[in-house]
Design a protein around this motif. Sequence first.
Motif, mmCIF file in Angstrom:
data_model
loop_
_atom_site.group_PDB
_atom_site.id
_atom_site.type_symbol
_atom_site.label_atom_id
_atom_site.label_comp_id
_atom_site.label_asym_id
_atom_site.label_seq_id
_atom_site.Cartn_x
_atom_site.Cartn_y
_atom_site.Cartn_z
ATOM 1 N N MET A 184 0.860 -1.191 0.000
ATOM 2 C CA MET A 184 0.000 0.000 0.000
ATOM 3 C C MET A 184 0.897 1.242 0.000
ATOM 4 S SD MET A 184 -2.752 -1.759 -0.003
ATOM 5 C CE MET A 184 -4.202 -0.739 0.086
ATOM 6 N N ASP A 185 0.286 2.428 -0.227
ATOM 7 C CA ASP A 185 1.089 3.652 -0.299
ATOM 8 C C ASP A 185 1.201 4.359 1.048
ATOM 9 O OD1 ASP A 185 1.629 3.446 -3.071
ATOM 10 O OD2 ASP A 185 -0.449 4.009 -3.455
ATOM 11 N N ALA A 186 0.190 4.228 1.882
ATOM 12 C CA ALA A 186 0.236 4.928 3.174
ATOM 13 C C ALA A 186 -0.600 4.176 4.196
ATOM 14 C CB ALA A 186 -0.307 6.343 3.002
ATOM 15 N N PHE A 187 -0.283 4.409 5.474
ATOM 16 C CA PHE A 187 -1.001 3.750 6.580
ATOM 17 C C PHE A 187 -1.365 4.759 7.654
ATOM 18 C CE2 PHE A 187 -0.457 -0.633 5.350
ATOM 19 C CZ PHE A 187 -1.338 -1.322 6.171
ATOM 20 N N THR A 188 -2.441 4.487 8.365
ATOM 21 C CA THR A 188 -2.701 5.187 9.624
ATOM 22 C C THR A 188 -2.680 4.144 10.725
ATOM 23 O OG1 THR A 188 -4.302 6.388 10.982
ATOM 24 C CG2 THR A 188 -5.227 4.992 9.272
ATOM 25 N N LEU A 189 -2.132 4.522 11.864
ATOM 26 C CA LEU A 189 -2.040 3.565 12.980
ATOM 27 C C LEU A 189 -3.125 3.820 14.032
ATOM 28 C CD1 LEU A 189 1.845 3.741 13.476
ATOM 29 C CD2 LEU A 189 0.569 2.090 12.115
ATOM 30 N N GLN A 190 -4.027 4.747 13.738
ATOM 31 C CA GLN A 190 -4.976 5.160 14.787
ATOM 32 C C GLN A 190 -6.010 4.118 15.224
ATOM 33 O OE1 GLN A 190 -6.928 8.973 14.642
ATOM 34 N NE2 GLN A 190 -5.104 9.984 13.860
ATOM 35 N N PRO A 191 -6.615 3.340 14.313
ATOM 36 C CA PRO A 191 -7.717 2.467 14.766
ATOM 37 C C PRO A 191 -7.281 1.478 15.857
ATOM 38 C CG PRO A 191 -7.720 2.655 12.382
ATOM 39 C CD PRO A 191 -6.438 3.281 12.850
ATOM 40 N N ALA A 192 -8.170 1.264 16.824
ATOM 41 C CA ALA A 192 -7.804 0.505 18.018
ATOM 42 C C ALA A 192 -8.211 -0.960 17.975
ATOM 43 C CB ALA A 192 -8.420 1.166 19.246
ATOM 44 N N GLY A 242 -10.771 -0.561 12.429
ATOM 45 C CA GLY A 242 -10.081 -0.351 11.145
ATOM 46 C C GLY A 242 -11.067 -0.443 9.986
ATOM 47 N N GLU A 243 -11.973 -1.426 10.080
ATOM 48 C CA GLU A 243 -12.971 -1.579 9.017
ATOM 49 C C GLU A 243 -13.839 -0.330 8.912
ATOM 50 O OE1 GLU A 243 -15.258 -5.111 9.856
ATOM 51 O OE2 GLU A 243 -13.435 -6.227 10.285
ATOM 52 N N LEU A 244 -14.277 0.163 10.075
ATOM 53 C CA LEU A 244 -15.128 1.364 10.061
ATOM 54 C C LEU A 244 -14.352 2.534 9.458
ATOM 55 C CD1 LEU A 244 -17.744 2.836 10.867
ATOM 56 C CD2 LEU A 244 -16.724 3.245 13.097
ATOM 57 N N THR A 245 -13.085 2.670 9.861
ATOM 58 C CA THR A 245 -12.240 3.746 9.311
ATOM 59 C C THR A 245 -12.132 3.584 7.791
ATOM 60 O OG1 THR A 245 -10.992 3.751 11.369
ATOM 61 C CG2 THR A 245 -9.952 4.831 9.493
ATOM 62 N N GLY A 260 -6.384 -3.425 21.265
ATOM 63 C CA GLY A 260 -5.878 -4.020 20.045
ATOM 64 C C GLY A 260 -5.338 -2.908 19.174
ATOM 65 N N SER A 261 -5.103 -3.232 17.922
ATOM 66 C CA SER A 261 -4.685 -2.198 16.995
ATOM 67 C C SER A 261 -5.005 -2.678 15.586
ATOM 68 C CB SER A 261 -3.187 -1.929 17.157
ATOM 69 O OG SER A 261 -2.810 -0.897 16.280
ATOM 70 N N GLY A 262 -5.719 -1.848 14.853
ATOM 71 C CA GLY A 262 -6.137 -2.222 13.492
ATOM 72 C C GLY A 262 -5.744 -1.181 12.462
ATOM 73 N N PRO A 263 -4.418 -0.981 12.229
ATOM 74 C CA PRO A 263 -3.976 0.017 11.254
ATOM 75 C C PRO A 263 -4.638 -0.166 9.893
ATOM 76 C CG PRO A 263 -2.087 -0.894 12.409
ATOM 77 C CD PRO A 263 -3.276 -1.701 12.822
ATOM 78 N N ILE A 317 1.519 -0.969 19.181
ATOM 79 C CA ILE A 317 2.283 -0.705 17.951
ATOM 80 C C ILE A 317 3.779 -0.949 18.203
ATOM 81 C CG2 ILE A 317 2.904 1.100 16.285
ATOM 82 C CD1 ILE A 317 0.052 2.316 16.989
ATOM 83 N N ILE A 318 4.254 -0.559 19.374
ATOM 84 C CA ILE A 318 5.678 -0.783 19.696
ATOM 85 C C ILE A 318 5.970 -2.288 19.735
ATOM 86 C CG2 ILE A 318 7.453 -0.511 21.486
ATOM 87 C CD1 ILE A 318 5.958 2.104 22.287
#
Length: 486
Positions: free
Chosen positions: A127-135, A140-143, A283-286, A332-333
């Motif tokens: 992919m070209d870019a990511f966001t790490l915000q979704p928890a 992530g799906e909603l985002t 959790g985390s769903g980037p 994420i870490i």
Amino acid sequence: MYEKLIAELSSPGRNAFSLTAWNGEETSVGQYIPENLLRTEPAKLPEVSKIDIVRHFTRLSQKNFSIDTNFYPLGSCTMKYNPKINEETARLAGFAHTHPLQPASSVQGLLKLLYCMERSLSALCGMDAFTLQPAAGAHGELTGMMLIKAYHTKKGDGVSRTQVIVPDSSHGTNPSSAHLAGYEIITIPSDDRGMVDLDALKANLSSRTAAFMMTNPNTLGVFEKNILEVADMVHKAGALLYYDGANLNPLLGICRPGDMGFDVVHVNLHKTFSTPHGGGGPGSGPVGVKSILEPFLPIPRITKNNDTFLLNGYCPDSIGKVSAFYGNIGIIIRAYAYIIINGINGLTRVSELAVLNANYLMSRLAGSFNVPYKEGVMHEFVISLKKEAQTYGVRAMDVAKWLIDNDIHPPTVYFPLIVEEALMIEPTETETIDTLDEFIEHMMAVKDTMRGDPSLFHELPRTTEICRPDEVQAARNPILTWHDRN
Ligand SMILES: Cc1ncc(COP(=O)(O)O)c(C=O)c1O
């Protein structure tokens, strides 16, 4: 043994306070809390000795079923071993003591890590870019759905593209997230190999379609061989292709959703990248996107100017924030530690072994159990116990309980919905062949017990605190509060 609640261990006057002297200045809570918010009576807290508290919580922790103690082949959930170095890394003082409101100039190391994580996920997913915000994955799906909506709106057909198509094998969160984003859900059937039925897809794609959401390999563990054709059909209809990458375990270093034609992807760090699963978090769903969707990503974006990392809040087309601050940083870490320790060769090996382990188990069990979809099985597979249920009256839930009594976490049961009496098995790459062989022996013993005395199954499990709860009652009417009987 029944473990009393901590309130039941309470006895007036006991306490766990062991400081012998206090030389500091007395401060009164009332100094800080407005009078009308202060309690009128002391809080009714359990009064328990220190050793009783320690024993109580240690006993409780030992009642937990965990990947650190037993085999956990929970399909779709990827309960792989989480290396302890991930934990140690996330607990380094420089990370753990950072405050989310610190200025960017004082958290350059952390921003660099987040920036590198976004680049690593982009490279792994194509992919070209990511966001790490979704928890979480569902977040992530909603985002992703919000990004798709923003994209169509900007193009001028946001109002007319009102539908999202999902296959009938999709994870339940897919239609829920699309619905939450305001879309109408169209479900299409799978074909007899468990793959997307291309005719059904064609019949449902139209100028009203916003996106087709799918996962590959799908929830049957089957790789969708027609993916390039699917992508082409979706794009020709002017829609976008969404990838539920909750579980990337079979793909790392081997193939990439971006190359398959997906426009948006979410990944669950708490499955593929060896971070803890929390009940609903942390959790985390980037979410990763192709460049056409990049302007819509949540703010702030982490950018780099020479050697300085910045938090860029000015992105006029952004969907805004989807999370307080920048996401679940600790998770994420942990995931970044896992990625850099493995490197691309290690990650490729992870995927090869995940696929090998699942195929080993499948081929050994397929002689005794029905595996309805075998073609192209990757990191997990699904057994149907329909015949056993009809012949012996032993259902998937009964087998699950039998396994619990034998110290194995049950596979996922009754999912995916298109397989009757489903047991969905995902061994993961971190298990040895000895553990897999033991599991096979248990499954063979299950079969023998069914043939011998199937009635045995209905009283299991016998080794747990609560043996056979009424599943429906427990799910629909849980009693989660403790009522003081005094
Ligand atoms: C295929 C698939 N998609 C989405 C999700 C949702 O992820 P989360 O539980 O983090 O919201 C899961 C989780 O079980 C999953 O297995």
